[in-house]
Scaffold this motif. Structure first.
Motif, short mmCIF file in Angstrom:
data_model
loop_
_atom_site.label_atom_id
_atom_site.label_comp_id
_atom_site.label_asym_id
_atom_site.label_seq_id
_atom_site.Cartn_x
_atom_site.Cartn_y
_atom_site.Cartn_z
N ALA A 31 -58.07 44.18 -34.27
CA ALA A 31 -56.90 44.47 -35.10
C ALA A 31 -56.11 43.19 -35.35
CB ALA A 31 -56.04 45.49 -34.39
N PRO A 32 -55.36 43.14 -36.44
CA PRO A 32 -54.55 41.96 -36.68
C PRO A 32 -53.46 41.83 -35.63
CG PRO A 32 -53.92 43.69 -38.20
CD PRO A 32 -55.14 44.17 -37.44
N ALA A 33 -53.06 40.64 -35.38
CA ALA A 33 -51.99 40.41 -34.42
C ALA A 33 -50.69 40.99 -34.98
CB ALA A 33 -51.82 38.93 -34.16
N ASP A 34 -49.86 41.49 -34.10
CA ASP A 34 -48.55 41.96 -34.53
C ASP A 34 -47.71 40.78 -34.98
OD1 ASP A 34 -49.08 44.62 -33.86
OD2 ASP A 34 -48.50 44.29 -31.78
N ILE A 35 -46.82 41.03 -35.92
CA ILE A 35 -45.90 39.98 -36.37
C ILE A 35 -44.78 39.90 -35.35
CG2 ILE A 35 -44.28 39.29 -38.17
CD1 ILE A 35 -46.04 40.79 -40.18
N ILE A 52 -47.28 34.80 -38.05
CA ILE A 52 -48.24 35.63 -38.78
C ILE A 52 -49.58 34.92 -38.75
CG2 ILE A 52 -48.66 36.94 -40.88
CD1 ILE A 52 -45.74 36.45 -41.64
N PRO A 53 -50.29 34.96 -37.62
CA PRO A 53 -51.57 34.26 -37.52
C PRO A 53 -52.62 34.89 -38.43
CG PRO A 53 -51.19 35.59 -35.57
CD PRO A 53 -49.95 35.66 -36.39
N GLY A 54 -53.42 34.05 -39.07
CA GLY A 54 -54.50 34.51 -39.94
C GLY A 54 -54.09 34.81 -41.36
N VAL A 75 -54.05 40.03 -43.54
CA VAL A 75 -54.56 39.15 -42.49
C VAL A 75 -56.07 39.15 -42.55
CG1 VAL A 75 -54.59 38.71 -40.01
CG2 VAL A 75 -52.54 39.67 -41.07
N LYS A 76 -56.64 37.95 -42.53
CA LYS A 76 -58.10 37.82 -42.55
C LYS A 76 -58.53 36.96 -41.38
CE LYS A 76 -57.92 38.04 -47.51
NZ LYS A 76 -58.00 37.31 -48.75
N SER A 77 -59.54 37.41 -40.68
CA SER A 77 -60.05 36.67 -39.54
C SER A 77 -61.57 36.65 -39.63
CB SER A 77 -59.61 37.34 -38.24
OG SER A 77 -60.18 36.70 -37.14
N GLU A 78 -62.14 35.48 -39.55
CA GLU A 78 -63.59 35.35 -39.61
C GLU A 78 -64.07 34.45 -38.48
OE1 GLU A 78 -65.17 34.28 -43.41
OE2 GLU A 78 -63.74 35.55 -44.47
N LYS A 79 -65.20 34.84 -37.90
CA LYS A 79 -65.80 34.06 -36.83
C LYS A 79 -67.31 34.08 -37.04
CE LYS A 79 -66.36 33.92 -31.84
NZ LYS A 79 -66.12 34.60 -30.58
N GLU A 80 -67.92 32.93 -36.99
CA GLU A 80 -69.36 32.87 -37.23
C GLU A 80 -69.99 31.96 -36.18
OE1 GLU A 80 -71.78 30.76 -40.66
OE2 GLU A 80 -70.82 32.59 -41.37
N GLU A 81 -71.08 32.43 -35.57
CA GLU A 81 -71.81 31.62 -34.60
C GLU A 81 -73.21 31.38 -35.14
OE1 GLU A 81 -71.77 33.29 -30.67
OE2 GLU A 81 -69.66 33.82 -30.82
N LYS A 82 -73.58 30.10 -35.19
CA LYS A 82 -74.90 29.74 -35.71
C LYS A 82 -75.73 29.08 -34.62
CE LYS A 82 -73.77 28.90 -40.53
NZ LYS A 82 -73.87 27.94 -41.63
N GLN A 83 -77.01 29.25 -34.75
CA GLN A 83 -77.96 28.52 -33.91
C GLN A 83 -78.95 27.90 -34.88
OE1 GLN A 83 -80.44 30.86 -31.31
NE2 GLN A 83 -80.73 29.13 -29.92
N VAL A 87 -77.84 32.46 -38.72
CA VAL A 87 -76.58 33.05 -38.29
C VAL A 87 -76.90 34.15 -37.28
CG1 VAL A 87 -74.54 34.35 -39.00
CG2 VAL A 87 -75.46 32.57 -40.49
N LEU A 88 -76.38 34.00 -36.08
CA LEU A 88 -76.62 34.99 -35.04
C LEU A 88 -75.53 36.06 -34.99
CD1 LEU A 88 -77.83 32.68 -32.16
CD2 LEU A 88 -79.20 34.03 -33.74
N VAL A 89 -74.27 35.66 -35.14
CA VAL A 89 -73.16 36.59 -35.08
C VAL A 89 -72.16 36.22 -36.17
CG1 VAL A 89 -71.24 37.48 -33.69
CG2 VAL A 89 -73.39 36.88 -32.58
N ARG A 90 -71.69 37.19 -36.91
CA ARG A 90 -70.63 36.97 -37.90
C ARG A 90 -69.67 38.14 -37.77
NH1 ARG A 90 -72.78 35.91 -43.51
NH2 ARG A 90 -73.01 33.85 -42.67
N GLU A 91 -68.46 37.86 -37.35
CA GLU A 91 -67.44 38.89 -37.18
C GLU A 91 -66.33 38.64 -38.18
OE1 GLU A 91 -66.23 38.64 -33.13
OE2 GLU A 91 -68.07 39.53 -32.38
N ARG A 92 -65.89 39.70 -38.83
CA ARG A 92 -64.82 39.59 -39.82
C ARG A 92 -63.82 40.71 -39.61
NH1 ARG A 92 -69.11 40.23 -43.27
NH2 ARG A 92 -70.24 38.32 -43.41
#
Length: 139
Positions: A31-35, A52-54, A75-83, A87-92
């Motif tokens: 969930a987005p961080a609270d303000i 207001i992060p993100g 609020v948008k948050s993206e995280k991507e892990e590559k090997q 792309v092994l993991v992509r979280e949004r």
């Protein structure tokens, strides 16, 4: 000294206690961080600093109606892990966060200023009597 009154007093006590309570664990998304806000006051104005992060500047909306201040943001948050190249993991996460609170004095909406830098929104809200609903442009 003037008092600051929140519109939703239980939100501070349990901000994330029931968030996603009925959603199965496998379907939950972060969930987005609270303000979070800091409010200070002088004889002439209120100063509000809101984390207001993100969020990006263009996704933030500030509304003032008399002495009620509302802040909302996409609020948008993206995280991507590559090997290597795979792309092994992509979280949004895409969502919204909002916060409203009441000040002791009405605000002069036309003289209000907003500035957003490094995830922190800074509002300068001059005091005045009377008022109408106004959107404030974020610089």
């Amino acid at each position: 000294m003037s008092a600051l009154t929140r519109l939703d007093p239980l939100d501070d006590m349990f901000p994330q206690l029931f968030r996603g309570f009925m959603t199965p664990l496998a379907q939950r998304h972060p969930a987005p961080a609270d303000i979070r806000i800091d409010v200070s006051e002088t004889d002439q104005a209120y100063t509000v600093q809101a984390e207001i992060p993100g969020a990006k500047k263009d996704d933030i909306r500030v509304s003032v109606d008399g002495n009620v201040v509302s802040i909302s943001a996409e609020v948008k948050s993206e995280k991507e892990e590559k090997q290597g190249e795979r792309v092994l993991v992509r979280e949004r996460y895409y969502g919204s966060a909002s916060r409203s609170f009441r000040l002791a004095s009405n605000v002069d909406e036309k003289a209000a200023e907003a500035k957003f830098e490094n995830g922190v929104l800074k509002l300068t809200l001059p005091k005045r009597s009377g008022g109408s609903n106004t959107l404030i442009n974020v610089r």
